[in-house]
Design an enzyme around this catalytic site. Structure first.
Site, PDB file in Angstrom:
ATOM      1  N   GLY A  47       0.862  -1.148  -0.146  1.00  0.00           N
ATOM      2  CA  GLY A  47      -0.062   0.010   0.117  1.00  0.00           C
ATOM      3  C   GLY A  47       0.713   1.157   0.238  1.00  0.00           C
ATOM      4  O   GLY A  47       1.907   1.318   0.174  1.00  0.00           O
ATOM      5  N   GLN A  52       3.437   9.916   1.279  1.00  0.00           N
ATOM      6  CA  GLN A  52       4.632   9.033   1.448  1.00  0.00           C
ATOM      7  C   GLN A  52       5.507   9.491   0.212  1.00  0.00           C
ATOM      8  O   GLN A  52       6.877   9.079   0.035  1.00  0.00           O
ATOM      9  CB  GLN A  52       4.314   7.671   1.434  1.00  0.00           C
ATOM     10  CG  GLN A  52       3.740   7.260   2.672  1.00  0.00           C
ATOM     11  CD  GLN A  52       3.566   5.789   2.984  1.00  0.00           C
ATOM     12  OE1 GLN A  52       2.458   5.322   2.417  1.00  0.00           O
ATOM     13  NE2 GLN A  52       4.343   4.967   3.366  1.00  0.00           N
ATOM     14  N   CYS A  95       6.040  -0.223   7.510  1.00  0.00           N
ATOM     15  CA  CYS A  95       5.653   0.882   6.990  1.00  0.00           C
ATOM     16  C   CYS A  95       7.071   1.395   5.984  1.00  0.00           C
ATOM     17  O   CYS A  95       8.085   1.570   6.522  1.00  0.00           O
ATOM     18  CB  CYS A  95       5.311   2.215   7.741  1.00  0.00           C
ATOM     19  SG  CYS A  95       4.961   3.367   6.930  1.00  0.00           S
ATOM     20  N   LEU A  96       6.634   1.546   4.896  1.00  0.00           N
ATOM     21  CA  LEU A  96       7.705   1.999   3.865  1.00  0.00           C
ATOM     22  C   LEU A  96       8.416   3.591   4.345  1.00  0.00           C
ATOM     23  O   LEU A  96       9.635   3.732   4.060  1.00  0.00           O
ATOM     24  CB  LEU A  96       7.088   2.192   2.529  1.00  0.00           C
ATOM     25  CG  LEU A  96       6.846   0.878   1.757  1.00  0.00           C
ATOM     26  CD1 LEU A  96       6.226   1.206   0.527  1.00  0.00           C
ATOM     27  CD2 LEU A  96       7.969   0.062   1.709  1.00  0.00           C
ATOM     28  N   HIS A 137      -4.202   1.457   7.644  1.00  0.00           N
ATOM     29  CA  HIS A 137      -2.883   2.097   7.842  1.00  0.00           C
ATOM     30  C   HIS A 137      -2.904   3.278   6.851  1.00  0.00           C
ATOM     31  O   HIS A 137      -2.155   4.288   7.188  1.00  0.00           O
ATOM     32  CB  HIS A 137      -1.784   0.853   7.433  1.00  0.00           C
ATOM     33  CG  HIS A 137      -0.320   1.348   7.447  1.00  0.00           C
ATOM     34  ND1 HIS A 137       0.394   0.631   8.090  1.00  0.00           N
ATOM     35  CD2 HIS A 137       0.360   2.151   6.517  1.00  0.00           C
ATOM     36  CE1 HIS A 137       1.760   1.288   7.983  1.00  0.00           C
ATOM     37  NE2 HIS A 137       1.348   1.800   6.747  1.00  0.00           N
ATOM     38  N   GLU A 138      -3.320   3.221   5.604  1.00  0.00           N
ATOM     39  CA  GLU A 138      -3.081   4.045   4.469  1.00  0.00           C
ATOM     40  C   GLU A 138      -4.085   5.203   5.081  1.00  0.00           C
ATOM     41  O   GLU A 138      -3.543   6.476   4.594  1.00  0.00           O
ATOM     42  CB  GLU A 138      -3.471   3.399   3.121  1.00  0.00           C
ATOM     43  CG  GLU A 138      -2.643   2.325   2.907  1.00  0.00           C
ATOM     44  CD  GLU A 138      -1.103   2.149   2.893  1.00  0.00           C
ATOM     45  OE1 GLU A 138      -0.572   3.490   3.028  1.00  0.00           O
ATOM     46  OE2 GLU A 138      -0.622   1.469   2.962  1.00  0.00           O
ATOM     47  N   HIS A 141      -2.174   7.608   7.281  1.00  0.00           N
ATOM     48  CA  HIS A 141      -1.235   8.319   6.623  1.00  0.00           C
ATOM     49  C   HIS A 141      -2.014   9.716   6.239  1.00  0.00           C
ATOM     50  O   HIS A 141      -1.385  10.689   6.392  1.00  0.00           O
ATOM     51  CB  HIS A 141      -0.629   7.765   5.411  1.00  0.00           C
ATOM     52  CG  HIS A 141       0.552   6.703   5.700  1.00  0.00           C
ATOM     53  ND1 HIS A 141       1.445   7.139   6.355  1.00  0.00           N
ATOM     54  CD2 HIS A 141       0.735   5.447   5.563  1.00  0.00           C
ATOM     55  CE1 HIS A 141       2.488   6.175   6.473  1.00  0.00           C
ATOM     56  NE2 HIS A 141       2.056   5.087   5.981  1.00  0.00           N
TER      57      HIS A 141
END
Ligand code: GNR
Ligand code: NI
Length: 172
Positions: A47, A52, A95-96, A137-138, A141
């Site tokens: 995702g 990000q 998480c990236l 999670h997204e 963000h």
């Protein structure tokens, strides 16, 4: 389509921004989604939220397909959780934007999310399991929230410090 650098900790100035809704799903949004998708596949991740890659718009891409499976990207604009189950689920999240850190997070097990699709049409998705976790999670963000906000303060402060120190030492 360009690969775009992913914003990581300690850059909270970007990652803590509250993203704004897109007024219309137009060609520029489609281009941004495509860049996000390529960047996510390359990472690799399941995702990605626009913030990000430094763009404060309420846009997400998700693809849970495993290695070797047919890709099935989902593009979401202006997603909102309109229902969440009482039942909770634990998932080890990463998480990236927080490379190489993983921790268990408890969230609602099932959610219903309203969003606009690639054509700007309103859609709803009811999700459970990894998809429910990833959606939450997204969407976090988009509100400047990171998964470390859902773990203990001790662990959060420890990981924030680690990234601050790494940057000072020129290791990020
Ligand atoms: O690639 C990712 N994997 C993942 C695993 C468990 C829970 C959430 C995620 S999302 C993450 C990519 C990412 O950082 N998206 O914002
Ligand atoms: Ni993330």
């Amino acid at each position: 389509m360009p690969l775009v650098p992913i914003v990581t900790l300690p850059d909270e100035k970007i990652l803590r921004q509250v993203s704004r809704p897109v007024a219309s799903v137009d060609a520029s949004v489609a281009r941004l989604w495509d860049d996000m998708l390529e960047t996510m596949y390359h990472a690799p991740g399941i995702g990605l939220a626009a913030i990000q890659i430094g763009v404060p718009l309420r846009l997400i891409v998700i693809d849970l397909a495993k290695d070797g499976e047919e890709k099935k990207p989902v593009f979401l604009a202006n997603p909102e959780v309109i229902w969440a189950s009482e039942a909770q689920n634990d998932y080890e999240e990463g998480c990236l934007s927080i490379p190489e850190f993983y921790e268990m997070v408890t969230r609602p097990a099932d959610v219903k999310v309203r969003y606009q699709n690639r054509r700007g049409e309103p859609r709803e998705i009811e999700a459970s399991g990894l998809m429910a976790t990833c959606l939450q999670h997204e969407i976090d963000h988009l509100n400047g929230v990171l998964f470390i906000d859902h773990i203990s303060r001790l662990k959060r402060d420890r990981v924030l410090k680690k990234f601050q120190k790494a940057q000072k030492l020129g290791k990020l």
